[in-house]
Design a protein around this motif. Structure first.
Motif, PDB file in Angstrom:
ATOM      1  N   SER A  96      -0.729 -24.736  31.156  1.00 38.66           N
ATOM      2  CA  SER A  96      -0.710 -23.876  32.199  1.00 38.66           C
ATOM      3  C   SER A  96      -1.907 -22.880  32.247  1.00 38.66           C
ATOM      4  CB  SER A  96       0.471 -22.976  32.001  1.00 38.66           C
ATOM      5  OG  SER A  96       0.551 -22.206  31.040  1.00 38.66           O
ATOM      6  N   ARG A  97      -2.463 -22.467  31.279  1.00 31.91           N
ATOM      7  CA  ARG A  97      -3.595 -21.587  31.228  1.00 31.91           C
ATOM      8  C   ARG A  97      -4.749 -22.300  31.633  1.00 31.91           C
ATOM      9  NH1 ARG A  97      -2.205 -18.667  25.541  1.00 31.91           N
ATOM     10  NH2 ARG A  97      -0.858 -17.305  26.400  1.00 31.91           N
ATOM     11  N   LEU A  99      -4.598 -24.647  33.850  1.00 33.19           N
ATOM     12  CA  LEU A  99      -4.632 -25.012  35.263  1.00 33.19           C
ATOM     13  C   LEU A  99      -4.647 -23.633  35.847  1.00 33.19           C
ATOM     14  CD1 LEU A  99      -1.491 -27.100  35.524  1.00 33.19           C
ATOM     15  CD2 LEU A  99      -3.670 -27.920  35.980  1.00 33.19           C
ATOM     16  N   ARG A 100      -4.373 -22.512  35.530  1.00 34.48           N
ATOM     17  CA  ARG A 100      -4.732 -21.315  36.242  1.00 34.48           C
ATOM     18  C   ARG A 100      -5.976 -20.906  35.777  1.00 34.48           C
ATOM     19  NH1 ARG A 100      -1.174 -17.090  33.186  1.00 34.48           N
ATOM     20  NH2 ARG A 100      -0.903 -18.945  31.739  1.00 34.48           N
ATOM     21  N   LYS A 101      -6.718 -21.425  34.885  1.00 35.83           N
ATOM     22  CA  LYS A 101      -8.354 -21.093  34.744  1.00 35.83           C
ATOM     23  C   LYS A 101      -8.315 -19.868  33.838  1.00 35.83           C
ATOM     24  CE  LYS A 101     -10.281 -23.934  38.506  1.00 35.83           C
ATOM     25  NZ  LYS A 101     -10.642 -24.321  39.503  1.00 35.83           N
ATOM     26  N   ALA A 102      -7.352 -19.691  33.231  1.00 36.65           N
ATOM     27  CA  ALA A 102      -7.264 -18.551  32.063  1.00 36.65           C
ATOM     28  C   ALA A 102      -7.794 -18.775  30.794  1.00 36.65           C
ATOM     29  CB  ALA A 102      -5.948 -17.940  31.962  1.00 36.65           C
TER      30      ALA A 102
END
Length: 190
Positions: A96-97, A99-102
């Motif tokens: 998820s990180r 995909l969020r580019k975090a």
């Protein structure tokens, strides 16, 4: 997370500056492999059961074997289930990180925690695989000083399931150790 312009490019300050997307993708692949190995180890073990006949002092003895008859096999299933749950959680968080580019690792404390838990699960998988391998070896060789036979001659399917489960357990241990090594690389970059 603070973004600073350096030479016309964005550079992140703090924990994530040395951790790039490729490192995150490697971590996702390692988590997928760990999850798959843990689930396969657990699946093969819980399907290990068979009935057969063995000869003891020339007398036929009906034997029945099931994974739950051995504490070592139960331990392997429990550790594999816990490792699978942990790997799934880390896979979801890391994915998820990404995909969020975090930033995949948000703090040094988080990196140390992931490193410690990766090692705990790697050692637990090694322990479970070793305990199960000892019991499996006894099943294959029998007890030489007594009349207990080689149970795997009569229960070959059971023993094969156990052997495959132990193999996946040790593979899962290696993958978790590789993940811990990746954590060390992350810690060295910050």
């Amino acid at each position: 997370m603070v973004m600073v312009m350096m030479n016309g490019q964005k550079a992140e300050e703090g924990m994530g500056k040395g951790v790039n997307k490729r490192d995150g993708v490697v971590q996702v692949i390692l988590r997928l492999l760990s999850l798959a190995a843990s689930v396969m180890a657990m699946s093969f073990m819980v399907t290990a059961r068979q009935n057969g006949v063995a000869s003891v002092y020339g007398f036929p003895l009906t034997i029945r074997s099931k994974w739950s008859y051995s504490y070592a096999f139960e331990y392997l299933v429990g550790v594999s289930a816990a490792a699978a749950a942990y790997s799934l959680l880390q896979l979801l968080l890391t994915g998820s990180r990404l995909l969020r580019k975090a930033t995949v690792i948000s703090s040094r404390r988080q990196a140390w925690l992931i490193f410690a838990v990766d090692q705990i699960f790697a050692y637990a998988m090694m322990s479970a695989g070793s305990a199960a391998a000892g019991i499996s070896n006894l099943n294959r060789t029998g007890v030489k000083h007594t009349a207990l036979p080689n149970f795997c001659k009569a229960l070959h399917s059971f023993c094969d399931h156990v052997a495959v489960s132990i193999t996946f357990t040790f593979f899962g241990c290696l993958v978790l150790a590789a993940s811990a090594l990746q954590d060390v690389i992350w810690l060295s970059k910050c």
